[in-house]
Scaffold this active site. Structure first.
Site, PDB file in Angstrom:
ATOM      1  N   HIS A 162      -8.610 -11.649  -4.641  1.00  0.00           N
ATOM      2  CA  HIS A 162      -7.741 -10.778  -5.446  1.00  0.00           C
ATOM      3  C   HIS A 162      -6.277 -11.181  -5.236  1.00  0.00           C
ATOM      4  O   HIS A 162      -5.527 -11.368  -6.196  1.00  0.00           O
ATOM      5  CB  HIS A 162      -7.906  -9.315  -5.030  1.00  0.00           C
ATOM      6  CG  HIS A 162      -6.771  -8.438  -5.505  1.00  0.00           C
ATOM      7  ND1 HIS A 162      -6.665  -7.980  -6.799  1.00  0.00           N
ATOM      8  CD2 HIS A 162      -5.668  -7.984  -4.851  1.00  0.00           C
ATOM      9  CE1 HIS A 162      -5.545  -7.267  -6.925  1.00  0.00           C
ATOM     10  NE2 HIS A 162      -4.916  -7.258  -5.756  1.00  0.00           N
ATOM     11  N   GLU A 187      -0.031  -4.378 -10.481  1.00  0.00           N
ATOM     12  CA  GLU A 187      -1.497  -4.404 -10.303  1.00  0.00           C
ATOM     13  C   GLU A 187      -2.247  -4.333 -11.634  1.00  0.00           C
ATOM     14  O   GLU A 187      -3.271  -5.000 -11.792  1.00  0.00           O
ATOM     15  CB  GLU A 187      -1.930  -3.253  -9.385  1.00  0.00           C
ATOM     16  CG  GLU A 187      -1.503  -3.393  -7.936  1.00  0.00           C
ATOM     17  CD  GLU A 187      -2.161  -4.579  -7.197  1.00  0.00           C
ATOM     18  OE1 GLU A 187      -1.748  -4.833  -6.058  1.00  0.00           O
ATOM     19  OE2 GLU A 187      -3.048  -5.242  -7.752  1.00  0.00           O
ATOM     20  N   SER A 233      -7.816 -10.503 -11.654  1.00  0.00           N
ATOM     21  CA  SER A 233      -8.805 -10.965 -10.657  1.00  0.00           C
ATOM     22  C   SER A 233     -10.151 -10.266 -10.831  1.00  0.00           C
ATOM     23  O   SER A 233     -11.065 -10.488 -10.039  1.00  0.00           O
ATOM     24  CB  SER A 233      -8.271 -10.692  -9.243  1.00  0.00           C
ATOM     25  OG  SER A 233      -8.068  -9.305  -9.065  1.00  0.00           O
ATOM     26  N   HIS A 262      -2.357 -12.292  -7.610  1.00  0.00           N
ATOM     27  CA  HIS A 262      -0.914 -12.118  -7.355  1.00  0.00           C
ATOM     28  C   HIS A 262      -0.135 -13.423  -7.250  1.00  0.00           C
ATOM     29  O   HIS A 262       1.004 -13.504  -7.692  1.00  0.00           O
ATOM     30  CB  HIS A 262      -0.706 -11.357  -6.035  1.00  0.00           C
ATOM     31  CG  HIS A 262      -1.009  -9.899  -6.120  1.00  0.00           C
ATOM     32  ND1 HIS A 262      -0.193  -8.991  -6.759  1.00  0.00           N
ATOM     33  CD2 HIS A 262      -2.049  -9.179  -5.633  1.00  0.00           C
ATOM     34  CE1 HIS A 262      -0.702  -7.773  -6.659  1.00  0.00           C
ATOM     35  NE2 HIS A 262      -1.837  -7.867  -5.992  1.00  0.00           N
TER      36      HIS A 262
HETATM   37  N1  HBI Z   1      -1.279  -3.988   1.937  1.00  0.00           N
HETATM   38  N2  HBI Z   1      -2.213  -6.074   2.345  1.00  0.00           N
HETATM   39  C1  HBI Z   1      -1.763  -5.156   1.471  1.00  0.00           C
HETATM   40  N3  HBI Z   1      -1.820  -5.413   0.144  1.00  0.00           N
HETATM   41  C2  HBI Z   1      -1.377  -4.516  -0.770  1.00  0.00           C
HETATM   42  O1  HBI Z   1      -1.428  -4.764  -1.991  1.00  0.00           O
HETATM   43  C3  HBI Z   1      -0.854  -3.282  -0.320  1.00  0.00           C
HETATM   44  C4  HBI Z   1      -0.812  -3.045   1.054  1.00  0.00           C
HETATM   45  N4  HBI Z   1      -0.325  -1.875   1.505  1.00  0.00           N
HETATM   46  C5  HBI Z   1       0.243  -0.873   0.650  1.00  0.00           C
HETATM   47  C6  HBI Z   1       0.119  -1.194  -0.793  1.00  0.00           C
HETATM   48  N5  HBI Z   1      -0.393  -2.348  -1.220  1.00  0.00           N
HETATM   49  C7  HBI Z   1       0.587  -0.170  -1.782  1.00  0.00           C
HETATM   50  O2  HBI Z   1       1.545   0.647  -1.174  1.00  0.00           O
HETATM   51  C8  HBI Z   1       1.201  -0.793  -3.015  1.00  0.00           C
HETATM   52  O3  HBI Z   1       0.148  -1.327  -3.770  1.00  0.00           O
HETATM   53  C9  HBI Z   1       1.908   0.245  -3.835  1.00  0.00           C
HETATM   54 FE    FE Z   2      -3.021  -6.312  -5.351  1.00  0.00          FE
END
Ligand code: HBI
Ligand code: FE
Length: 294
Positions: A137, A183, A212, A142
């Site tokens: 993903h 997202e 994804s 991303h």
């Molecule tokens: N941690 N590894 C990871 N990946 C994320 O996309 C992620 C996160 N922690 C918090 C978070 N996303 C959300 O707060 C955001 O998608 C808004």
């Molecule tokens: Fe993501």
């Protein structure tokens, strides 16, 4: 009940997190390349092959142009190999993390032009759907757009803005905007295409969660079922979302520049306005919504 933004503390992260000793204070860890099994590499290869075949006509032009920069398709790429290209392109680098990490460390990494990429891969049984972000993903969804200069600057601004939102107690509102753009965002792709030209409309995906996902990519871009509304930061920040099913509403931008411009101003007054109004369900429809046809 609205699932809040999940942080690492709420669930036991998977994968090699057992290497607890190797997780640094900023929540990053080495990409333990040797820990990937032949099955992991084969799962990644099959995920990439299926998804890359689906994107023509469904993913935005910028994503399709950038995807080859990921490099390896037959196996999980080494993050340092991607970084050699990514840093040259937009001064971003990807860093391994053991899974979801708390919001402030997550957004702090973005503010420092470091994108956290989960280091473990789903099992073959989870081939079609996984709730948590895994390395497929994050890499496929991303990382390609981080090679796009306008988008790359926008993500860093997100990190900076989110840390400010955290200080203002507005993280939930900003996280909704992140969710419905980074997202699960859609774009009207009109450059080079007449509106509605060819067999399908001019909607394209740019959100990583759509790009994804094999099922949601078709659903988001072509299904008659979901709401599609022109992006308005205020409307989006009021709208709750689901983390474990297809979105019921997608917000649509016209370009990355427009997204950049919409999110450039200081959000403080916007947060106040949003907090003064009732939240909206994920499938809400308002009379003032600018509906986008599929
Ligand atoms: N941690 N590894 C990871 N990946 C994320 O996309 C992620 C996160 N922690 C918090 C978070 N996303 C959300 O707060 C955001 O998608 C808004
Ligand atoms: Fe993501």
């Amino acid at each position: 009940v609205e699932p809040t933004i999940y942080g690492a503390s709420e669930r036991a992260p998977r994968g090699d997190y057992a290497r607890a000793g190797q997780v640094r204070p900023d929540y990053t860890c080495p990409q333990n390349y040797a820990a990937y099994t032949a099955q992991d590499h084969d799962t990644y290869r099959r995920l990439y092959e299926r998804q890359a075949a689906l994107i023509p006509g469904l993913a935005c032009d910028e994503f399709i142009a950038a995807l080859p920069a990921l490099g390896a398709k037959e196996r999980i790429p080494r993050f340092e190999d991607i970084n050699a290209r990514l840093y040259k392109a937009t001064r971003w680098e990807i860093v391994a993390v053991p899974g979801l990490i708390p919001e402030v460390p997550f957004f702090t990494l973005l503010a420092n032009r470091k994108f956290p990429v989960t280091d473990w891969l789903r099992t073959p049984e989870e081939f079609d759907y996984i709730v948590e972000p895994d390395v497929f993903h994050d890499l496929f969804g991303h990382v390609p757009l981080l090679f796009n200069p306008v988008y790359a600057d926008h993500i860093q601004d997100y990190g900076r803005g989110a840390l400010k939102a955290h200080r203002l107690g507005a993280c939930e509102q900003l996280s909704r905007l992140y969710w419905y753009t980074i997202e699960f965002g859609l774009m009207r792709q009109t450059n080079g295409l007449r509106a509605g030209s060819g067999t399908h409309g001019n909607l394209r995906a740019y959100g990583a969660g759509i790009l994804s996902s094999s099922g949601e990519l078709q659903h988001a871009v072509r299904s008659e079922i979901p709401n599609r509304i022109a992006l308005s930061p205020e409307r989006t920040m009021r709208t709750r979302y689901k983390i474990d099913s297809y979105q019921q509403t997608y917000f649509v931008i016209d370009s990355f520049q427009q997204l950049f411009d919409l999110t450039a101003p200081d959000f403080t007054p916007l947060y106040e306005r949003v907090k003064a109004q009732p939240e909206l369900a994920a499938d809400a429809r308002l009379p003032e919504d600018v509906i986008v046809a599929v």
